[in-house]
Design a protein around this motif. Structure first.
Motif, mmCIF file in Angstrom:
data_model
loop_
_atom_site.group_PDB
_atom_site.id
_atom_site.type_symbol
_atom_site.label_atom_id
_atom_site.label_comp_id
_atom_site.label_asym_id
_atom_site.label_seq_id
_atom_site.Cartn_x
_atom_site.Cartn_y
_atom_site.Cartn_z
ATOM 1 N N GLY A 77 20.682 -3.383 -5.627
ATOM 2 C CA GLY A 77 19.907 -4.419 -5.036
ATOM 3 C C GLY A 77 18.537 -3.845 -5.250
ATOM 4 O O GLY A 77 18.061 -2.857 -5.739
ATOM 5 N N HIS A 78 17.554 -4.803 -4.764
ATOM 6 C CA HIS A 78 16.162 -4.736 -4.978
ATOM 7 C C HIS A 78 15.766 -3.884 -3.468
ATOM 8 O O HIS A 78 15.928 -4.601 -2.462
ATOM 9 N N VAL A 79 14.995 -2.913 -3.574
ATOM 10 C CA VAL A 79 14.383 -2.078 -2.432
ATOM 11 C C VAL A 79 13.268 -2.893 -2.192
ATOM 12 O O VAL A 79 12.460 -2.802 -3.336
ATOM 13 N N HIS A 80 12.706 -2.983 -1.211
ATOM 14 C CA HIS A 80 11.415 -3.791 -0.885
ATOM 15 C C HIS A 80 10.958 -3.416 0.468
ATOM 16 O O HIS A 80 11.873 -2.884 1.486
ATOM 17 N N ASP A 81 9.805 -3.695 0.802
ATOM 18 C CA ASP A 81 9.075 -3.350 1.928
ATOM 19 C C ASP A 81 9.479 -2.145 2.797
ATOM 20 O O ASP A 81 9.885 -1.767 3.924
ATOM 21 N N VAL A 82 9.322 -1.001 1.887
ATOM 22 C CA VAL A 82 9.603 0.315 2.619
ATOM 23 C C VAL A 82 8.098 0.817 3.315
ATOM 24 O O VAL A 82 7.130 1.115 2.411
ATOM 25 N N LYS A 83 8.214 0.898 4.337
ATOM 26 C CA LYS A 83 7.045 1.252 5.004
ATOM 27 C C LYS A 83 6.501 2.810 5.050
ATOM 28 O O LYS A 83 7.241 3.767 5.243
ATOM 29 N N VAL A 84 5.470 2.904 4.485
ATOM 30 C CA VAL A 84 4.896 4.456 4.120
ATOM 31 C C VAL A 84 3.331 4.454 4.652
ATOM 32 O O VAL A 84 2.686 3.734 4.555
ATOM 33 N N ILE A 85 3.287 5.713 5.201
ATOM 34 C CA ILE A 85 1.859 5.870 5.905
ATOM 35 C C ILE A 85 1.466 6.972 5.125
ATOM 36 O O ILE A 85 1.900 8.187 4.628
ATOM 37 N N ILE A 86 -0.020 6.767 4.488
ATOM 38 C CA ILE A 86 -0.626 7.501 3.521
ATOM 39 C C ILE A 86 -1.551 8.344 4.454
ATOM 40 O O ILE A 86 -2.907 7.366 4.792
ATOM 41 N N VAL A 87 -1.887 9.604 4.450
ATOM 42 C CA VAL A 87 -2.907 10.349 4.992
ATOM 43 C C VAL A 87 -3.715 11.116 4.024
ATOM 44 O O VAL A 87 -3.068 11.956 3.224
ATOM 45 N N ASN A 88 -4.839 10.506 3.550
ATOM 46 C CA ASN A 88 -5.626 10.708 2.461
ATOM 47 C C ASN A 88 -6.783 11.620 2.888
ATOM 48 O O ASN A 88 -7.792 11.175 3.293
ATOM 49 N N GLU A 89 -6.803 12.880 2.714
ATOM 50 C CA GLU A 89 -7.934 13.880 3.060
ATOM 51 C C GLU A 89 -8.562 14.415 1.631
ATOM 52 O O GLU A 89 -9.417 15.043 1.683
ATOM 53 N N LEU A 98 1.460 3.058 -6.978
ATOM 54 C CA LEU A 98 2.561 2.632 -6.257
ATOM 55 C C LEU A 98 2.968 1.470 -6.299
ATOM 56 O O LEU A 98 2.135 0.408 -6.281
ATOM 57 N N ASP A 99 4.195 1.027 -6.498
ATOM 58 C CA ASP A 99 4.491 -0.593 -6.540
ATOM 59 C C ASP A 99 4.352 -1.134 -5.247
ATOM 60 O O ASP A 99 4.750 -0.765 -4.075
ATOM 61 N N LYS A 100 3.482 -2.252 -5.146
ATOM 62 C CA LYS A 100 3.212 -2.852 -3.866
ATOM 63 C C LYS A 100 4.283 -3.570 -3.395
ATOM 64 O O LYS A 100 4.259 -4.068 -2.320
ATOM 65 N N ASP A 101 5.306 -4.087 -4.196
ATOM 66 C CA ASP A 101 6.580 -4.853 -3.949
ATOM 67 C C ASP A 101 7.487 -3.929 -3.257
ATOM 68 O O ASP A 101 8.089 -4.266 -2.098
ATOM 69 N N THR A 102 7.502 -2.590 -3.531
ATOM 70 C CA THR A 102 8.383 -1.935 -3.099
ATOM 71 C C THR A 102 7.894 -1.138 -1.621
ATOM 72 O O THR A 102 8.701 -1.114 -0.718
ATOM 73 N N PHE A 103 6.682 -0.714 -1.722
ATOM 74 C CA PHE A 103 6.080 0.002 -0.673
ATOM 75 C C PHE A 103 5.097 -1.001 0.184
ATOM 76 O O PHE A 103 4.276 -1.608 -0.420
ATOM 77 N N SER A 104 5.249 -0.879 1.651
ATOM 78 C CA SER A 104 4.337 -1.494 2.384
ATOM 79 C C SER A 104 3.263 -0.431 2.918
ATOM 80 O O SER A 104 3.782 0.522 3.708
ATOM 81 N N ILE A 105 2.304 -0.167 2.415
ATOM 82 C CA ILE A 105 1.298 1.020 2.511
ATOM 83 C C ILE A 105 0.431 0.523 3.578
ATOM 84 O O ILE A 105 -0.236 -0.256 3.654
ATOM 85 N N SER A 106 0.165 1.708 4.472
ATOM 86 C CA SER A 106 -0.937 1.678 5.471
ATOM 87 C C SER A 106 -1.551 3.053 5.554
ATOM 88 O O SER A 106 -0.969 4.114 5.165
ATOM 89 N N GLN A 107 -2.814 3.099 5.837
ATOM 90 C CA GLN A 107 -3.577 4.333 5.813
ATOM 91 C C GLN A 107 -3.417 5.088 7.339
ATOM 92 O O GLN A 107 -3.568 4.307 8.292
ATOM 93 N N GLY A 108 -3.217 6.380 7.382
ATOM 94 C CA GLY A 108 -3.060 6.872 8.542
ATOM 95 C C GLY A 108 -4.289 7.788 8.820
ATOM 96 O O GLY A 108 -5.019 8.289 7.900
ATOM 97 N N THR A 109 -4.650 7.713 10.079
ATOM 98 C CA THR A 109 -5.945 8.707 10.395
ATOM 99 C C THR A 109 -5.621 10.182 10.330
ATOM 100 O O THR A 109 -6.457 11.067 10.028
ATOM 101 N N SER A 110 -4.572 10.524 10.917
ATOM 102 C CA SER A 110 -4.208 12.248 10.998
ATOM 103 C C SER A 110 -2.931 12.448 10.592
ATOM 104 O O SER A 110 -2.175 11.278 10.890
ATOM 105 N N LEU A 111 -2.529 13.445 10.250
ATOM 106 C CA LEU A 111 -1.087 14.052 10.028
ATOM 107 C C LEU A 111 -0.174 13.834 11.074
ATOM 108 O O LEU A 111 1.117 13.382 11.035
#
Length: 111
Positions: free
Chosen positions: A44-56, A68-81
């Motif tokens: 099936g189709h995988v969608h809305d996988v919540k991922v937090i990215i901490v980009n230093e 990254l595929d925007k349909d598959t991943f729900s990306i949010s920015q993290g402030t700290s690891l």
């Protein structure tokens, strides 16, 4: 460990399997059929996988994130690891991507 005995028993078993077509069919066909059935059932189709990215890191990580595929991943920015890992432990996301400072220079550094 006596490898000659192990090889002799293995050879004998394979020769017996060669002459027993029914067992050979079960050994080869059954796993393929099960893989197909599980693939259909759980595929099936995988969608809305919540991922937090901490980009230093900056530039390099931004290029990875942009691909990254925007349909598959729900990306949010993290402030700290630490904060991102706490959210991961609490089940608020499925994964954490961490890009430390100077990651790009560490990856492409010549030895």
């Amino acid at each position: 460990m006596d490898w000659s005995r192990i090889l002799a028993v293995s050879k004998r078993s394979l020769l017996e399997l060669k002459h027993d077509k029914r067992t050979l069919m079960y050994a080869l066909v059954t796993p393929m059929v099960l893989m197909i059935l599980f693939g259909i059932a759980f595929g099936g189709h995988v969608h809305d996988v919540k991922v937090i990215i901490v980009n230093e890191d900056g530039t390099f990580a931004s290029k990875v994130i942009a691909n990254l595929d925007k349909d598959t991943f729900s990306i949010s920015q993290g402030t700290s690891l630490e904060e991102a890992l706490d959210k991961l432990k609490n089940g608020e996301c499925w994964a954490v991507l961490y890009f430390p400072k100077d990651m790009q220079t560490g990856i492409f550094r010549q030895k």
